[in-house]
Design a protein around this motif. Structure first.
Motif, PDB file in Angstrom:
ATOM      1  N   LYS A  77       0.848  -1.205   0.000  1.00  0.00           N
ATOM      2  CA  LYS A  77       0.000   0.000   0.000  1.00  0.00           C
ATOM      3  C   LYS A  77       0.878   1.247   0.000  1.00  0.00           C
ATOM      4  N   THR A  78       1.926   1.218   0.815  1.00  0.00           N
ATOM      5  CA  THR A  78       2.860   2.345   0.892  1.00  0.00           C
ATOM      6  C   THR A  78       3.499   2.596  -0.471  1.00  0.00           C
ATOM      7  N   LEU A  79       3.916   1.511  -1.147  1.00  0.00           N
ATOM      8  CA  LEU A  79       4.551   1.649  -2.460  1.00  0.00           C
ATOM      9  C   LEU A  79       3.595   2.248  -3.493  1.00  0.00           C
ATOM     10  N   LYS A  80       2.301   1.951  -3.346  1.00  0.00           N
ATOM     11  CA  LYS A  80       1.305   2.466  -4.295  1.00  0.00           C
ATOM     12  C   LYS A  80       0.980   3.930  -4.044  1.00  0.00           C
ATOM     13  N   GLY A  81       1.351   4.423  -2.854  1.00  0.00           N
ATOM     14  CA  GLY A  81       1.039   5.807  -2.489  1.00  0.00           C
ATOM     15  C   GLY A  81       1.840   6.815  -3.299  1.00  0.00           C
ATOM     16  N   LYS A  82       1.487   8.068  -3.121  1.00  0.00           N
ATOM     17  CA  LYS A  82       2.163   9.159  -3.826  1.00  0.00           C
ATOM     18  C   LYS A  82       3.483   9.452  -3.115  1.00  0.00           C
ATOM     19  N   ALA A  83       4.515   9.652  -3.905  1.00  0.00           N
ATOM     20  CA  ALA A  83       5.832   9.950  -3.338  1.00  0.00           C
ATOM     21  C   ALA A  83       5.762  11.260  -2.556  1.00  0.00           C
ATOM     22  N   LYS A  84       6.376  11.260  -1.401  1.00  0.00           N
ATOM     23  CA  LYS A  84       6.427  12.464  -0.563  1.00  0.00           C
ATOM     24  C   LYS A  84       7.871  12.933  -0.560  1.00  0.00           C
ATOM     25  N   VAL A  85       8.139  13.970  -1.307  1.00  0.00           N
ATOM     26  CA  VAL A  85       9.503  14.487  -1.351  1.00  0.00           C
ATOM     27  C   VAL A  85       9.512  15.850  -0.687  1.00  0.00           C
ATOM     28  N   GLU A 111       8.856   3.366   2.206  1.00  0.00           N
ATOM     29  CA  GLU A 111       8.695   4.806   1.947  1.00  0.00           C
ATOM     30  C   GLU A 111       9.888   5.339   1.160  1.00  0.00           C
ATOM     31  N   VAL A 112      11.093   4.896   1.516  1.00  0.00           N
ATOM     32  CA  VAL A 112      12.295   5.338   0.804  1.00  0.00           C
ATOM     33  C   VAL A 112      12.226   4.880  -0.655  1.00  0.00           C
ATOM     34  N   VAL A 113      11.853   3.607  -0.866  1.00  0.00           N
ATOM     35  CA  VAL A 113      11.745   3.072  -2.232  1.00  0.00           C
ATOM     36  C   VAL A 113      10.718   3.887  -3.019  1.00  0.00           C
ATOM     37  N   ARG A 114       9.568   4.121  -2.404  1.00  0.00           N
ATOM     38  CA  ARG A 114       8.503   4.893  -3.070  1.00  0.00           C
ATOM     39  C   ARG A 114       8.968   6.303  -3.409  1.00  0.00           C
ATOM     40  N   ASP A 115       9.587   6.972  -2.442  1.00  0.00           N
ATOM     41  CA  ASP A 115       9.972   8.368  -2.636  1.00  0.00           C
ATOM     42  C   ASP A 115      11.123   8.552  -3.623  1.00  0.00           C
ATOM     43  N   LEU A 116      11.994   7.555  -3.732  1.00  0.00           N
ATOM     44  CA  LEU A 116      13.154   7.692  -4.626  1.00  0.00           C
ATOM     45  C   LEU A 116      12.959   7.014  -5.986  1.00  0.00           C
ATOM     46  N   HIS A 117      11.859   6.285  -6.159  1.00  0.00           N
ATOM     47  CA  HIS A 117      11.619   5.603  -7.438  1.00  0.00           C
ATOM     48  C   HIS A 117      11.401   6.631  -8.545  1.00  0.00           C
ATOM     49  N   THR A 162       4.513  -2.941  -8.973  1.00  0.00           N
ATOM     50  CA  THR A 162       3.697  -2.058  -8.136  1.00  0.00           C
ATOM     51  C   THR A 162       4.111  -0.604  -8.342  1.00  0.00           C
ATOM     52  N   LEU A 163       5.424  -0.347  -8.352  1.00  0.00           N
ATOM     53  CA  LEU A 163       5.920   1.014  -8.542  1.00  0.00           C
ATOM     54  C   LEU A 163       5.560   1.542  -9.934  1.00  0.00           C
ATOM     55  N   GLN A 164       5.662   0.675 -10.950  1.00  0.00           N
ATOM     56  CA  GLN A 164       5.355   1.113 -12.315  1.00  0.00           C
ATOM     57  C   GLN A 164       3.866   1.348 -12.520  1.00  0.00           C
ATOM     58  N   SER A 165       3.028   0.526 -11.856  1.00  0.00           N
ATOM     59  CA  SER A 165       1.589   0.735 -11.996  1.00  0.00           C
ATOM     60  C   SER A 165       1.196   2.056 -11.343  1.00  0.00           C
ATOM     61  N   ALA A 167       3.177   4.673 -11.181  1.00  0.00           N
ATOM     62  CA  ALA A 167       3.677   5.727 -12.067  1.00  0.00           C
ATOM     63  C   ALA A 167       2.738   5.927 -13.252  1.00  0.00           C
ATOM     64  N   SER A 168       2.208   4.831 -13.798  1.00  0.00           N
ATOM     65  CA  SER A 168       1.342   4.959 -14.973  1.00  0.00           C
ATOM     66  C   SER A 168      -0.049   5.479 -14.584  1.00  0.00           C
ATOM     67  N   ALA A 169      -0.424   5.308 -13.307  1.00  0.00           N
ATOM     68  CA  ALA A 169      -1.735   5.799 -12.859  1.00  0.00           C
ATOM     69  C   ALA A 169      -1.682   7.304 -12.578  1.00  0.00           C
ATOM     70  N   ALA A 170      -0.472   7.812 -12.358  1.00  0.00           N
ATOM     71  CA  ALA A 170      -0.326   9.233 -12.007  1.00  0.00           C
ATOM     72  C   ALA A 170      -0.599  10.148 -13.174  1.00  0.00           C
TER      73      ALA A 170
END
Length: 170
Positions: A77-85, A111-117, A162-165, A167-170
């Motif tokens: 769920k965290t990975l699917k969330g919006k990156a917080k930078v 969170e680190v993976v999500r934010d830096l992807h 998960t990270l790519q899905s 990105a494509s949903a954004a």
């Protein structure tokens, strides 16, 4: 002498905050400064490293069992969330990311993976950003694999998909 009961036994996978997933090889007694000290001997195969942790200090240093399936689901769920930078300077953010990675907290690592992807169409990552991202991704992948079927490739693909899905949903 009666055997003591420990939270972990040989062949258990554990997470050591600064090194990630390792496997307890044995529990041995060693004499240190005239005292008998019992140690968990933990092997980190990928890093070709062995670590000895006094059994009475394991909890204090943050050693823990593998994450539960629920925690893994929360990570997804965290990975699917919006990156917080944050808008802080990179050196400060890098320090925070490093602390999250070394905390051993799987959600913080996610969170680190999500934010830096970075998706293919986003700006290039700096070398240090890439290093932190890869370190966090590796920790996450190893623990997902250890919790799941033990296959790091599958775990890595699941995280990447998960990270790519996202990105494509954004």
């Amino acid at each position: 002498m009666a055997k003591k009961k420990y939270d972990y036994s040989p062949n258990d996978f554990v997470v050591y905050p600064a090194h990630g997933v390792g496997k307890i090889v044995s529990i041995e007694t060693q004499e240190v400064a005239g005292f008998e000290l019992e140690m968990f001997v933990i092997a980190f195969e990928k890093d070709k490293m062995t670590l000895k942790v006094p059994t009475n200090k394991a909890e204090e240093v943050g050693m823990r069992s593998l994450a539960s399936a629920d925690v893994v689901a929360d990570c997804m769920k965290t990975l699917k969330g919006k990156a917080k930078v944050k808008k802080a300077m990179w050196s400060r953010r890098a320090q925070e990311y490093e602390q999250k990675i070394n905390s051993g907290d799987l959600i913080a690592i996610a969170e680190v993976v999500r934010d830096l992807h970075r998706a293919d169409d986003q700006r290039e990552q700096s070398y240090s950003e890439r290093q932190l991202y890869e370190a966090a991704l590796e920790r996450l992948t190893r623990e997902f694999a250890a919790v799941g079927n033990g296959n790091e490739t599958d775990a890595g693909n699941e995280i990447t998909d998960t990270l790519q899905s996202r990105a494509s949903a954004a």
